[in-house]
Design an enzyme around this catalytic site. Sequence first.
Site, mmCIF file in Angstrom:
data_model
loop_
_atom_site.group_PDB
_atom_site.id
_atom_site.type_symbol
_atom_site.label_atom_id
_atom_site.label_comp_id
_atom_site.label_asym_id
_atom_site.label_seq_id
_atom_site.Cartn_x
_atom_site.Cartn_y
_atom_site.Cartn_z
ATOM 1 N N CYS A 1 6.440 1.637 -10.706
ATOM 2 C CA CYS A 1 5.100 1.254 -10.251
ATOM 3 C C CYS A 1 4.021 1.322 -11.332
ATOM 4 C CB CYS A 1 4.677 2.129 -9.068
ATOM 5 S SG CYS A 1 5.663 1.844 -7.588
ATOM 6 N N LYS B 1 -5.282 -1.026 -4.777
ATOM 7 C CA LYS B 1 -3.929 -0.614 -5.144
ATOM 8 C C LYS B 1 -3.761 -0.566 -6.665
ATOM 9 C CE LYS B 1 0.569 -0.016 -5.105
ATOM 10 N NZ LYS B 1 1.186 1.286 -4.812
ATOM 11 N N GLY C 1 6.687 6.820 -16.220
ATOM 12 C CA GLY C 1 7.689 5.771 -16.101
ATOM 13 C C GLY C 1 7.775 5.319 -14.665
ATOM 14 N N GLU D 1 0.698 -0.136 -0.190
ATOM 15 C CA GLU D 1 1.286 1.179 0.061
ATOM 16 C C GLU D 1 0.877 2.155 -1.035
ATOM 17 O OE1 GLU D 1 3.723 2.504 -2.008
ATOM 18 O OE2 GLU D 1 3.935 0.755 -3.305
ATOM 19 N N PHE D 2 0.867 3.432 -0.658
ATOM 20 C CA PHE D 2 0.536 4.503 -1.598
ATOM 21 C C PHE D 2 1.577 5.623 -1.470
ATOM 22 C CE2 PHE D 2 -3.368 2.319 -0.426
ATOM 23 C CZ PHE D 2 -3.885 1.984 -1.665
#
Length: 432
Positions: free
Chosen positions: A262, A206, A259, A151-152
């Site tokens: 991810c 990713k 922060g 996912e992005f």
Amino acid sequence: MNICVVGAGYVGLVTGVGLAELGHKVSCVDVDKKKIDKLKRGIVPFYERDLERLVRKNLEVKNISFTTDLEEGLKDSLFVFIAVGTPSRENGEADLSQIIQVTENMAAFMQDYKIIVIKSTVPADAFQLIRKILTKKKREGIDFDLVSNPEFLREGEAVYDFFHPTRIVIGVDEGKEEVAEKLAELFRPLNAPIIKTSIINAQMIKYASNVFLASRISFINEIANICEKVGADVEEIARGMSFDKRLGDGYLKPGIGFGGPCLIKDLKALIKIAETYGYEAQHLKSILAKNEHQVKHILLKVKKVLGDFLYGKTIGVLGLTFKPGTNDVRSSLALRIIDLLRKEGAQVKAYDPWGMEEAKLCLSDLNLCKDPYEVALGADMLLILTGWEEFKKIDFARIKKILKEPIIVDGVNLLDPEKMRALGFMYKGVGR
């Protein structure tokens, strides 16, 4: 199409609701009963713009349902999206315990063929582990196939990002092109480029994407700190850079560092992956080191205006979440900075539009205020650590009257320096 999504956090819930909005029948599964009970009533247990509206809409038309029963969720579903957490261990590697638990349960409950889609960010060798668990009871190619579909999604913009993706990445093993095409059909209505590649390439896309974004933030913060020394304005530098098509303007906003759940996690994981294969990723380590340095740089700014000894000083803080548009405080550098200030003996008063309850779970004795004016009342200075747009609408003339000293340290360059100085503030931004 019947779809099961395992994990109802940011990624899983947005993915599930997005697929339901596209017309599919989606069952979202999570082990957290309180979360599922709320979702059944149309209440999203975290803040994400426009998400609750879509949850309620698709509950009403029965395109989405919520359960803690994995066996129920798997029933009649061809696609199973796994979107559980993979937090960092202390040594930086990804914690795969939730992935392992879900996979073991799936092996026990699957009754027919499934295309298992891994949305969670995991190192490529995790697929070997998943395969090993499943093949104890099931046959690959007959009972299941594995797909990587990273996912992005940006927190705060996740719903928009689902419906306007820059690309769809699908990773499968050689000879599984038909499986990749079946998944691609789900996402074709989004009209995004579809990249079909190997599982290891999909996972590295990713990791590399997130680490590159982190590197841009560390880079512009380094430039900002140099700008402070030479008397340049980093905002103008970034604007000038953005006209170069090779560079663009994304993630060139200086501030307190990166922060959240991810970027730091994925950077540490990729460093660990490299070490596992015998490679010392010095450049990646320098990105992480620069991020740590930036936190200390913000603390130094506070000391420059209040003095080296912060004991007994009261600092008003605006912003607790790791970024605006979310109530997420996981790996929030704002909380890190507050902790450092308090260790120096400062008293901290804080306000955030959405993240106060979550922050209280991390810093239970934090003095939380009802609005920015209560934060400023009697404080020695104001420190901005999250760039919420609503902070721009504050009545700063009023703020000036109730602060002990008219001092603002803007850690995210949210405000206009000239306007603040015209109002009589001592204003300190980052690289300005």
